[in-house]
Design a protein around this motif. Structure first.
Motif, PDB file in Angstrom:
ATOM      1  N   THR A   4       0.840  -1.194   0.000  1.00  0.00           N
ATOM      2  CA  THR A   4       0.000   0.000   0.000  1.00  0.00           C
ATOM      3  C   THR A   4       0.878   1.248   0.000  1.00  0.00           C
ATOM      4  O   THR A   4       2.080   1.193   0.291  1.00  0.00           O
ATOM      5  CB  THR A   4      -0.909   0.033   1.229  1.00  0.00           C
ATOM      6  N   GLU A   8       0.721   3.591   2.154  1.00  0.00           N
ATOM      7  CA  GLU A   8       1.131   3.848   3.529  1.00  0.00           C
ATOM      8  C   GLU A   8       2.425   3.107   3.854  1.00  0.00           C
ATOM      9  O   GLU A   8       3.341   3.665   4.474  1.00  0.00           O
ATOM     10  CB  GLU A   8       0.025   3.429   4.493  1.00  0.00           C
ATOM     11  N   ARG A  43      -4.476   3.542   1.980  1.00  0.00           N
ATOM     12  CA  ARG A  43      -4.688   2.090   1.970  1.00  0.00           C
ATOM     13  C   ARG A  43      -4.736   1.529   0.551  1.00  0.00           C
ATOM     14  O   ARG A  43      -4.938   0.329   0.361  1.00  0.00           O
ATOM     15  CB  ARG A  43      -5.992   1.752   2.702  1.00  0.00           C
ATOM     16  N   ARG A  69       2.169   7.732   9.942  1.00  0.00           N
ATOM     17  CA  ARG A  69       0.908   7.878   9.224  1.00  0.00           C
ATOM     18  C   ARG A  69       0.543   9.357   9.068  1.00  0.00           C
ATOM     19  O   ARG A  69       0.105   9.797   7.998  1.00  0.00           O
ATOM     20  CB  ARG A  69      -0.204   7.141   9.973  1.00  0.00           C
TER      21      ARG A  69
END
Length: 532
Positions: free
Chosen positions: A108, A110, A149, A129
């Motif tokens: 992903t 992230e 995501r 994050r």
């Protein structure tokens, strides 16, 4: 201008394989200051990317480097690996041309942003994050919380490039190296990316080394230009001076390599080759065990087009606008609704067997000359394949030799394989494969976008000459509006499946009627916006 943050002096790069030595870079010298954009320009193989990768020793084991690369007082050529790892991605960051090969398809966004933040800043968990969200918002990714995501394949090309920029900016670099970051993008997305880079550069005061073969991009973004040919810098200077008064013959050649002129007029009595009326391509969206249709992706809506003998119809618009889908429907390669009349015959209801005899008269040339030619077939086999399929009589090798000579290839090379040819030569092979059947209609889907500017001009001249000689009808799909203007008699503009405007090339380019067309033209032909 402040003191340079990067100084390259007499850089040389050789690649050693077995007993063979290839000199890729020869005596290159330049510098980049904070807040300055320096462009390395030149054709493929000129040494631009090799020079950039040398700055932090990212070349493979076969590379032998010499000279000096000094970053903020540190000699990078002799720096230990630990120091190089600290600088890479932290002080000096890279943005590459194709984000799909640079981003990990299994992770992903992230996770990929988090890896860089953990490595260089020690951030993880909530802190990583929060920083990732801030980066995505800063580069203009909508709904950043949800996008974190997402996987790379779930983003558009422009969004993927913005993610690459976010990753490059994650650790506040002093120098950003952008290697052809806009080549694969639509003109409007390209303009957005260039605006974003300029804005970030102003805010951060970072230096930028911008690598490209597109002089239109250079004029918009660079403060200084270094022109490279065969591994050497042949001319350097301020952008305005280089464009206004180039001194080196190669620089003049590059600046003169913009598609220009117009196609020959279409005879007044030219017969239509293909016509459609209210053509529609809708892809059903199905759900549930019984796969019930719950909606449609409306790829093309009510497209009415006509192309006459000797005429070129240009189709322009952003990615996803329906350009290629419309062409594939006209070629009867995908299903559609609405009449398609080819050479006076309604073909939209014909089955595969009934269409096959007509296939020789409708041919296609694709965007990627690397991917559209079989690496396991010789050039003779590739070009002659259509002769075999359609059972054309005659001496096959002689027919191949004739068409190769016609498109500017040496017939003596017909027993070679595609990898032994340059990008421009491969595109000529693809054109020869289509032309050997003497078609009436040729669909050209982005045939010049992967090519250098000088090669683009050669391909445009070749297509004009073939059209003039054989009265070919072209459907030309491109996001490069300069090439479209040079080739097209008429142009249609597509957006979200709709034809929003159509008319003669002169009318579309000189007096566009819709805001969307004006936006496309401004993005393609707009000049430099500011000076750094």
């Amino acid at each position: 201008m402040s003191d340079p943050i990067l100084t390259v002096t007499d850089l040389t790069v050789d690649f050693v394989q077995g007993g063979n030595v290839t000199r890729a870079v020869r005596g290159v010298s330049f510098d980049v200051s904070a807040g300055e954009t320096v462009a390395l320009v030149g054709e493929s193989g000129s040494g631009k990317s090799v020079t950039a990768l040398s700055t932090v020793k990212l070349l493979g084991d076969s590379a032998r480097t010499g000279g000096s690369v000094v970053y903020k007082g540190t000699e990078m050529m002799t720096a230990p690996e630990k120091e190089l790892r600290r600088v890479r991605g932290n002080d000096i960051s890279f943005i590459f041309q194709e984000p799909m090969t640079s981003l990990n398809p299994l992770h992903t966004l992230e996770k990929q942003l988090g890896e860089s933040l953990a490595l260089h800043q020690g951030l993880d968990g909530a802190a990583a994050r929060a920083r990732s969200l801030d980066l995505l918002r800063r580069v203009g990714i909508p709904d950043a919380g949800t996008r974190l995501r997402s996987y790379p394949h779930q983003l558009s090309g422009g969004q993927r490039q913005r993610v690459m920029i976010a990753m490059a900016l994650a650790n506040g670099p002093e120098l950003l190296v952008a290697d052809e970051p806009t080549t694969a993008l639509d003109v409007t997305i390209e303009a957005q990316i260039l605006d974003l880079l300029e804005e970030i550069q102003r805010e951060e005061g970072m230096g930028m080394l911008f690598i490209t073969h597109d002089l239109g991009v250079v004029e918009k973004i660079a403060d200084r230009v270094c022109v490279m040919q065969d591994g050497e810098i042949v001319e350097t200077g301020p952008t305005a001076r280089i464009f206004a008064s180039p001194q080196h013959p190669y620089t003049r050649k590059l600046l003169g390599a913009l598609p220009a002129g117009q196609p020959d007029p279409v005879p007044a009595d030219a017969a239509p080759v293909v016509e459609t009326r209210d053509l529609r391509v809708w892809f059903p969206i199905t759900r549930g065990l019984l796969r019930r249709t719950v909606g449609h992706i409306k790829a093309v809506n009510a497209a009415t087009v006509s192309v006459r003998q000797g005429e070129t119809l240009g189709i322009v618009g952003e990615s996803g606008s329906g350009k290629t889908t419309l062409a594939l429907a006209i070629m009867r390669l995908i299903s559609s609704d609405g009449p398609i009349v080819f050479m006076g015959r309604n073909v939209d209801g014909l089955q595969h067997k009934q269409l096959r005899p007509l296939r020789a008269d409708m041919q296609m040339v694709f965007q990627d000359p690397y991917g559209s030619l079989s690496p396991r077939m010789t050039v003779e086999q590739i070009i002659a394949e259509g002769l075999t399929v359609h059972r054309r009589p005659g001496d096959r090798r002689q027919l191949v030799a004739d068409i190769m000579a016609e498109v500017g290839l040496d017939p003596a090379t017909m027993d070679r394989y595609p990898h032994e040819f340059s990008g421009g030569q491969r595109q000529r092979i693809a054109i020869a494969r289509a032309m050997i059947l003497q078609p009436r209609l040729v669909v050209l889907d982005e045939p010049t976008s992967a090519l250098d500017m000088t090669v683009q001009v050669q391909i445009v001249d070749l297509l004009r000459a073939l059209q003039r000689k054989y009265g070919l009808a072209y459907i030309f799909i491109s996001h490069d509006l300069r090439v479209v203007r040079a080739l097209s008699h008429r142009v249609i503009v597509m957006k979200d499946g709709d034809v929003v405007e159509q008319g003669t090339g002169d009318r579309i380019f000189d007096a566009p009627q819709t805001e969307y067309t004006r936006t496309l033209l401004a993005a393609a032909f707009g000049k430099r916006r500011s000076s750094a």
